[in-house]
Structures are given as structure tokens and as C-alpha cells.
Design an enzyme around this catalytic site. Structure first.
Site, PDB file in Angstrom:
ATOM      1  N   TRP A 159       8.485   4.764   3.623  1.00  0.00           N
ATOM      2  CA  TRP A 159       7.971   3.743   4.817  1.00  0.00           C
ATOM      3  C   TRP A 159       7.005   2.762   4.492  1.00  0.00           C
ATOM      4  O   TRP A 159       5.932   2.564   5.013  1.00  0.00           O
ATOM      5  CB  TRP A 159       7.425   4.774   5.998  1.00  0.00           C
ATOM      6  CG  TRP A 159       8.361   5.899   6.422  1.00  0.00           C
ATOM      7  CD1 TRP A 159       9.878   5.835   6.631  1.00  0.00           C
ATOM      8  CD2 TRP A 159       8.145   7.021   6.758  1.00  0.00           C
ATOM      9  NE1 TRP A 159      10.205   6.770   6.865  1.00  0.00           N
ATOM     10  CE2 TRP A 159       9.510   7.535   7.445  1.00  0.00           C
ATOM     11  CE3 TRP A 159       7.058   7.775   7.193  1.00  0.00           C
ATOM     12  CZ2 TRP A 159       9.510   8.980   8.011  1.00  0.00           C
ATOM     13  CZ3 TRP A 159       7.236   8.910   7.943  1.00  0.00           C
ATOM     14  CH2 TRP A 159       8.224   9.518   7.891  1.00  0.00           C
TER      15      TRP A 159
ATOM     16  N   SER B  55      -0.622  12.009   7.146  1.00  0.00           N
ATOM     17  CA  SER B  55      -1.995  12.163   7.574  1.00  0.00           C
ATOM     18  C   SER B  55      -2.762  13.305   6.460  1.00  0.00           C
ATOM     19  O   SER B  55      -3.869  13.164   6.392  1.00  0.00           O
ATOM     20  CB  SER B  55      -2.589  12.629   8.754  1.00  0.00           C
ATOM     21  OG  SER B  55      -2.081  11.632   9.971  1.00  0.00           O
TER      22      SER B  55
ATOM     23  N   PHE C 235       1.288   4.967  12.663  1.00  0.00           N
ATOM     24  CA  PHE C 235       0.975   4.636  11.177  1.00  0.00           C
ATOM     25  C   PHE C 235      -0.433   4.448  11.031  1.00  0.00           C
ATOM     26  O   PHE C 235      -1.292   4.269  12.088  1.00  0.00           O
ATOM     27  CB  PHE C 235       1.779   3.584  10.585  1.00  0.00           C
ATOM     28  CG  PHE C 235       1.498   2.150  11.154  1.00  0.00           C
ATOM     29  CD1 PHE C 235       2.417   1.232  10.895  1.00  0.00           C
ATOM     30  CD2 PHE C 235       0.479   1.742  11.945  1.00  0.00           C
ATOM     31  CE1 PHE C 235       2.441  -0.245  11.165  1.00  0.00           C
ATOM     32  CE2 PHE C 235       0.166   0.315  12.215  1.00  0.00           C
ATOM     33  CZ  PHE C 235       1.199  -0.539  12.241  1.00  0.00           C
ATOM     34  N   GLU C 236      -0.993   4.374   9.789  1.00  0.00           N
ATOM     35  CA  GLU C 236      -2.437   4.396   9.363  1.00  0.00           C
ATOM     36  C   GLU C 236      -3.355   5.434   9.935  1.00  0.00           C
ATOM     37  O   GLU C 236      -4.228   5.281  10.488  1.00  0.00           O
ATOM     38  CB  GLU C 236      -3.009   3.012   9.626  1.00  0.00           C
ATOM     39  CG  GLU C 236      -1.963   1.927   8.676  1.00  0.00           C
ATOM     40  CD  GLU C 236      -2.613   0.531   9.018  1.00  0.00           C
ATOM     41  OE1 GLU C 236      -3.719   0.264   9.283  1.00  0.00           O
ATOM     42  OE2 GLU C 236      -1.849  -0.150   8.531  1.00  0.00           O
TER      43      GLU C 236
ATOM     44  N   THR D 193      -2.256   8.955  12.421  1.00  0.00           N
ATOM     45  CA  THR D 193      -1.857   8.934  13.933  1.00  0.00           C
ATOM     46  C   THR D 193      -3.058   9.041  14.804  1.00  0.00           C
ATOM     47  O   THR D 193      -4.125   9.567  14.400  1.00  0.00           O
ATOM     48  CB  THR D 193      -0.901  10.214  14.007  1.00  0.00           C
ATOM     49  OG1 THR D 193      -1.695  11.630  14.025  1.00  0.00           O
ATOM     50  CG2 THR D 193       0.146  10.365  13.303  1.00  0.00           C
ATOM     51  N   ASN D 194      -2.771   8.506  15.999  1.00  0.00           N
ATOM     52  CA  ASN D 194      -3.759   8.537  17.239  1.00  0.00           C
ATOM     53  C   ASN D 194      -4.450   9.982  17.480  1.00  0.00           C
ATOM     54  O   ASN D 194      -5.468  10.378  17.667  1.00  0.00           O
ATOM     55  CB  ASN D 194      -3.372   7.930  18.544  1.00  0.00           C
ATOM     56  CG  ASN D 194      -3.123   6.474  18.347  1.00  0.00           C
ATOM     57  OD1 ASN D 194      -3.666   5.914  17.210  1.00  0.00           O
ATOM     58  ND2 ASN D 194      -3.216   5.736  19.504  1.00  0.00           N
TER      59      ASN D 194
ATOM     60  N   GLN E 263      -9.278  22.033  19.476  1.00  0.00           N
ATOM     61  CA  GLN E 263      -8.789  20.669  19.302  1.00  0.00           C
ATOM     62  C   GLN E 263      -8.650  20.069  20.905  1.00  0.00           C
ATOM     63  O   GLN E 263      -8.634  18.873  21.057  1.00  0.00           O
ATOM     64  CB  GLN E 263      -7.446  20.778  18.762  1.00  0.00           C
ATOM     65  CG  GLN E 263      -7.470  20.842  17.239  1.00  0.00           C
ATOM     66  CD  GLN E 263      -6.306  20.899  16.480  1.00  0.00           C
ATOM     67  OE1 GLN E 263      -5.248  20.476  17.130  1.00  0.00           O
ATOM     68  NE2 GLN E 263      -6.470  20.963  15.166  1.00  0.00           N
TER      69      GLN E 263
ATOM     70  N   PHE F 221       0.761  -1.119  -0.122  1.00  0.00           N
ATOM     71  CA  PHE F 221      -0.136  -0.173  -0.097  1.00  0.00           C
ATOM     72  C   PHE F 221       0.714   1.182   0.015  1.00  0.00           C
ATOM     73  O   PHE F 221       1.626   1.564   0.904  1.00  0.00           O
ATOM     74  CB  PHE F 221      -0.983  -0.020   1.232  1.00  0.00           C
ATOM     75  CG  PHE F 221      -1.722   1.071   1.310  1.00  0.00           C
ATOM     76  CD1 PHE F 221      -3.110   1.182   0.650  1.00  0.00           C
ATOM     77  CD2 PHE F 221      -1.582   2.270   2.213  1.00  0.00           C
ATOM     78  CE1 PHE F 221      -3.771   2.254   0.865  1.00  0.00           C
ATOM     79  CE2 PHE F 221      -2.275   3.150   2.733  1.00  0.00           C
ATOM     80  CZ  PHE F 221      -3.348   3.202   1.882  1.00  0.00           C
TER      81      PHE F 221
ATOM     82  N   GLU G  17       4.227  10.032   1.691  1.00  0.00           N
ATOM     83  CA  GLU G  17       5.400  10.629   1.295  1.00  0.00           C
ATOM     84  C   GLU G  17       6.186  11.332   2.144  1.00  0.00           C
ATOM     85  O   GLU G  17       5.715  11.775   3.300  1.00  0.00           O
ATOM     86  CB  GLU G  17       4.855  11.503   0.085  1.00  0.00           C
ATOM     87  CG  GLU G  17       4.132  11.068  -1.095  1.00  0.00           C
ATOM     88  CD  GLU G  17       3.755  11.637  -2.157  1.00  0.00           C
ATOM     89  OE1 GLU G  17       4.033  12.903  -2.169  1.00  0.00           O
ATOM     90  OE2 GLU G  17       3.298  11.155  -3.151  1.00  0.00           O
TER      91      GLU G  17
END
Length: 610
Positions: A215, A189, A427-428, A430-431, A518, A180, A184
Site C-alpha cells: 500500500w 501501526s 492510514f498514517e 489509525t484513528n 482502552q 514512504f 507491511e
């Protein structure tokens, strides 16, 4: 971050989590699908309980499915215990080829691929069990297989047309690795920062792909890539240049693809993580996934589809670490007592057990809902990812603490586990970003409901509609949980009521400005995560009690203890949201960070002025 979130909120309205290849959990009626089943996680933002995605907890597998799973667990365990050596893998920076070859031989590169394409045709619930096993023995191997099967292949599974699936899925099932390619150097994100481009050829037969991705798991090993690139175009209204993020199926055999040496990392050292370069790669137009410009939807569909797998993997890692800590406390003697008799050690063990229990339960609830083709599980998946990744870090850290100096030594494997789990919070997505997504998705959902109610007036809503949208009285878990769990159910119910009221007040106070608050959103997300965790635990423990499982006392105690802890955290956070001191402190945080930016780091002088 706000741009990314706005794009995400646009995407979550699309039912991309539905796949015609996912088996249903209702095995007596395999074609049955859930209709108009609203999200439990979203509804708690308006103080409502919509129970169908939580209750009942996924049941035991029927004999045919249990038999299929049993035939796979045995060969997998043999490879993991007799052939695979995690320490050797880490020392060599690669998983042994013989291990990968054996896993290919027993079908582990096509676990979720339908049988008609040469795969094993497992459903998500079954695959969750396999991921747990992988996470328990070698997280690097688990990540390698998950990167291939869950995110490497899912683009073709979810969005590929018949021709694409017929061409690629059999090859992947036989063992061609998939990867996948999204991230970059300037785009993590934030998908809008992607620089990789795909330009349509003059004869419109192919795209010319140029760019680099960093990565990438399986980057050096993959034969088939899902690559995201911008397709230049013009704005139809203004005529100005524009780009459309698009997903492509790219084969290494196309040429023009080079990779760098695997990256050196803190953990997961035997996973193949590399930079992949694309130079003038000719990609046939028929290799566009879904459609030109649908890249964001494809990316989010793939990522969200795979988040349950993170909870499954890490629950396996947590279980093996906890077992080691428990064994140590039974043999280690200090001050003439076994350390398992010390209250602080007992608290650590119980806390770790609860974190593992919740993570495991979330993985199974979400995977079961995926098998039932429930629309839009993005928020539940985000909650599971945030919770399980932070739970795993806490558990591994505490296991090392219990073993003391021995835990710090490499021989136990605990320090390796700590290094390995750290990246999952990054990854995928961030929290930190996922917390914003959870909160903003929830307040957006609640805001729409509130405005609709205000437009018609509360008194004009028919009772049947009020009941359908969860406004038929105070929310309660009582009808769904076992009577032995009445007290924790009351705590969870009160949390939902109080949380819904607080969300409404915050929306009335900030309106659309809530998007930029936030710190408040992060607190709201943490409340939602704790509430969702309570619901999942109540469901699982209720099922255990009803079936009189051997673990019934253990699970009942966890449900009671977890709901007390979680409800206390929710209450504290909600109080913080109305505390002028806490809210004023947010401004101090902002100013401190501004000063640090001006001085490029820590701003105070050394006490010795030297």
C-alpha cells in the site's frame, strides 16, 4: 497496540519536529524561536490553559509571502480547472501525465524544499493553503503530491545530513517522485512487526536490503524511497539476537526493486498505490537516515510532521462538497417550499459548516506553530488528524443525504468524495490508535505533574512556579478571547477544569493500570479533542472580530454554537466516566466480543431456525 504506544511515548520526548529549514511565522524576526513553550493539548489533561500555541490565531500573510502564494495559486488553479479531470483520472486509474508534468514545471514537486536546493522554499502555513486547493478539486491528486512532498521527502528534510540533502533534494525538487515505505502485511501501526531486513555487508560498505512493503503511495512511480528495515544485531548485555529499526534512502537505480500492479481500492482510485519488493538491494551505508536504530523516531517524525496536511486537504474537500449542498437547497422545492427553509436542513448545513471551520482552523494553527519551530506537536497533530478525517466523512455523507437520490449518482462527485475520504481514518496510524496515543500522552504528562506536586506538597510550591505550570487558579480563556465570546469562553474554561479534575481522579484510581483501560482512554481522548477544538475556534473567531472581517457574524455564531455543542459532549462523557452503569457496560462489550470470537461471528440463531 500497547507496545506501539509505549514506543510512541518514548519518541514524543524528542524534538524531531524542529527543522532548520522551516520559516517562522513571526516574519518581523525570522530567526526567533519559541523557547520552553509547553503544549496546549497536553496541559488540558491537568486542567491548565497554556495559551501560546493557540492565541493569537495565525494572522494575514505579509505582502512578500502573500505575493509568493498568489503566484502559485493562479497556475495551480489553471491546471486543476482546465487540465485535470478527476473523473477521467478515476476511470483510467491514474493521473494524467500531462497534469503531473505541468505541476513539475511550476515547482509543485519541491514546494517545501529550500530554495538553495532548487525548491520553492514555502513554509508550512503557505503549503496549507495549497493543500486546501488540491483537496477541493481532486483529492487523489492532492494525496499524490502530499505523499511525495510531505511524507516522501520529509525524512531527508528532517533527518538527512548535509551530503544527503545536497544529493537528493535538488533531484526531488526537479520532479523525481518520492515514496514512504513503512507498512507491511504484518506491520501497520505496530512497527515492531516489521520483517524487512537490512544486513551489513562483510566489507561494511553497504547494506543488503530484503523485504516487501504494501500500500505504498507512488509505489510504481517513485525514484527515491524512504524504507524502514530492521538491522540485525546483538544485545550488548545478553548477547541475544536483536534488531534495530532503521530508515534508509533507497534509489530505484540501485536495482533489485520490483513493483506490482497498482492496488484496486474503494477510493482514491487514481493514486498509485502498490506493493514494492526489495531483493538483495545494495544500499550504501551513507544512505542511513539519522542513525542505525533510529527508525522509530524517524518514522514518527515524518508521520507527525505531515498530519496538519490531512486537515488542510480535507477542509478543502469539505468546502467544495458543502458549496454543492448549499446550492441545491436554494433550488430544490419540496412541499411548495425551498428545502433550505426546513429546520432539519438548516441544522445539517450549520453542522457541516462548523466541522469544516474547525478542521481548517486546526490545520492553520498547527502549521503556524511548525513554522515557529515549536517542539513536539505530535498530540495536536493527532487531534487534527482524528477530527478532520471523521468530520470529512460526516460532511460528505450529509451532503449526499441533502441531495437525496441525486447525491447518490456519480455525476455530482459526492459519492466519489465519500469513497475518497474514507481511507484517511486508517492510514498514517489509525484513528483508534491515535485516540490511545492522545489519551496516554496526556495522562502521562498529568501523572508526572501530580507526582511532583505530591512529592513536595502543594503548600511548598512557590507562586511563580505554580503560575508557570498553570496552577495559579481556575483556568480561564477570558484574557485571550474577544469580549463578544465571553459565554463560549466560560464553557470551554469549565470543560478544562472539569476534565483536569477527572483525569486526576482516574489516575488516582487506576495508576499505571490506566494503560489497559482502552474504553476509558477513548472517552478521555474525545474530551481532549473537543476541548482543543473549542480553543482553536475561540482563537480564530476572536481574530475575526478584532479585524472586523466581513465574515464576523458567521464566525461569531460558529464559535458560540460549537462551544455549546462541544461542552455538552464533554460534560456527557465525563458523567459517563463516573456512571457505574456505563462502566459496567464496558464489561458486557468485552464478553459479547469473546462469545463472537468463539462462534466466529454473529452468535444468535436465525429466528426461523432455518
Amino acid at each position: 497496540m500497547s507496545l506501539w504506544i509505549s514506543l510512541f511515548l518514548k519518541c514524543v520526548k524528542k524534538p524531531w519536529v524542529v527543522s532548520k529549514y522551516f520559516s517562522t511565522a513571526t516574519e518581523s524576526n525570522p530567526k526567533k524561536q519559541i523557547e520552553e513553550e509547553p503544549s496546549f493539548a497536553l496541559n488540558i489533561f491537568r486542567g491548565a490553559i497554556v495559551e501560546k500555541r493557540i492565541f493569537p490565531f495565525p494572522g494575514l500573510l505579509t505582502h512578500p509571502r502573500k505575493k509568493v502564494l498568489a503566484t502559485l495559486i493562479g497556475p495551480l488553479d489553471k491546471v486543476l480547472k482546465e487540465m485535470n479531470d478527476p473523473f477521467k483520472n478515476e476511470a483510467e486509474g491514474a493521473i494524467q501525465e500531462a497534469v503531473l508534468s505541468d505541476l513539475k514545471g511550476i515547482g509543485f514537486f519541491g514546494t517545501l524544499i529550500p530554495k538553495e536546493y532548487g525548491g520553492l522554499g514555502l513554509n508550512n502555513l503557505q503549503y496549507t493553503r495549497l493543500l486546501q486547493e488540491l483537496g477541493a478539486y481532486d483529492l487523489s491528486l492532492g494525496v499524490t503530491l502530499r505523499s511525495h512532498q510531505v511524507i516522501g521527502v520529509q525524512g531527508i528534510m528532517l533527518f538527512g545530513n548535509d551530503l544527503q540533502q545536497k544529493k537528493y533534494l535538488p533531484r526531488i525538487a526537479k520532479g523525481e517522485l518520492a515514496a514512504f515505505c513503512l507498512t507491511e502485511s504484518t506491520a501497520g501501526s505496530d512497527f515492531s512487526s516489521i520483517k524487512t531486513k537490512a544486513v551489513l555487508s562483510p566489507d561494511k560498505s553497504h547494506y543488503i536490503l530484503n523485504g516487501s512493503k504494501i500500500w505504498i503511495n507512488n509505489g510504481n512511480l517513485a525514484e527515491i524511497f524512504t524504507v524502514f528495515a530492521n538491522v540485525p544485531s546483538k544485545n550488548l548485555k545478553s548477547g541475544e539476537p536483536a534488531t534495530n529499526l532503521t530508515a534508509f534512502i533507497v534509489e530505484k537505480s540501485f536495482g533489485g526493486i520490483t513493483t506490482e500492479e497498482p492496488s484496486s481500492k474503494m477510493g482514491l482510485k487514481s493514486t498509485n498505490t502498490a506493493t514494492v519488493h526489495f531483493k538483495d538491494v545494495k544500499v550504501p551505508t551513507e544512505n542511513v537516515l539519522d542513525d542505525v536504530g533510529a527508525g522509530i523516531e524517524v518514522a514518527m517524525g515524518i508521520i507527525n510532521q505531515g498530519r496538519y496536511g490531512v486537515a488542510a486537504l480535507l477542509s478543502g474537500t469539505m468546502s467544495i462538497c458543502i458549496s454543492q449542498a448549499v446550492e441545491y437547497t436554494k433550488s430544490r422545492i419540496q412541499f411548495k417550499k425551498r428545502i433550505r427553509s426546513f429546520e432539519l436542513i438548516q441544522k445539517k448545513l450549520a453542522r457541516m459548516a462548523m466541522l469544516q471551520y474547525v478542521s481548517e482552523s486546526m490545520g492553520y494553527v498547527i502549521s503556524a506553530n511548525m513554522d515557529r519551530t515549536a517542539d513536539d506537536l505530535s498530540i495536536e497533530g493527532a487531534i487534527a488528524k482524528v477530527f478532520s478525517t471523521e468530520a470529512a466523512w460526516s460532511v460528505c455523507d450529509e451532503c449526499i443525504q441533502i441531495l437525496g437520490g441525486r447525491g447518490y449518482m456519480t455525476k455530482t462527485g459526492l459519492e466519489k468524495a465519500l469513497r475518497d475520504v474514507r481511507v484517511f481514518r486508517i492510514f498514517e496510524v489509525t484513528n483508534d490508535v491515535l485516540r490511545m496515543v492522545i489519551a496516554l500522552s496526556g495522562v502521562q504528562f498529568a501523572g508526572i505533574t501530580i507526582k511532583e506536586l505530591q512529592s513536595v506538597g502543594m503548600g511548598h510550591i512557590p507562586k511563580r512556579i505554580a503560575k508557570k505550570i498553570g496552577l495559579g487558579g481556575s483556568p480561564t480563556f477570558q484574557p485571550y478571547v474577544h469580549p463578544n465570546l465571553t459565554e463560549p469562553a466560560k464553557l470551554a474554561s469549565k470543560c478544562i477544569l472539569d476534565f483536569g479534575n477527572k483525569v486526576e481522579k482516574l489516575l488516582n484510581k487506576y495508576d499505571s493500570g490506566i494503560v489497559n483501560r482502552q474504553m476509558i482512554l477513548s472517552i478521555m481522548a474525545d474530551c481532549a479533542i473537543d476541548i482543543y477544538s473549542m480553543a482553536v475556534v475561540l482563537s480564530r473567531a476572536s481574530s475575526a472580530i478584532a479585524q472586523n472581517l466581513p465574515s464576523v457574524e458567521y464566525e461569531t455564531l460558529i464559535a458560540h454554537a460549537w462551544c455549546v455543542d462541544a461542552s455538552e459532549r464533554v460534560a456527557m462523557r465525563l458523567n459517563n466516566l463516573k456512571s457505574s452503569n456505563i462502566l459496567d457496560n464496558f464489561k458486557k462489550y468485552v464478553r459479547i466480543s469473546e462469545i463472537m470470537g468463539d462462534t466466529k461471528g454473529i452468535s444468535q440463531l436465525n429466528p426461523l431456525n432455518f
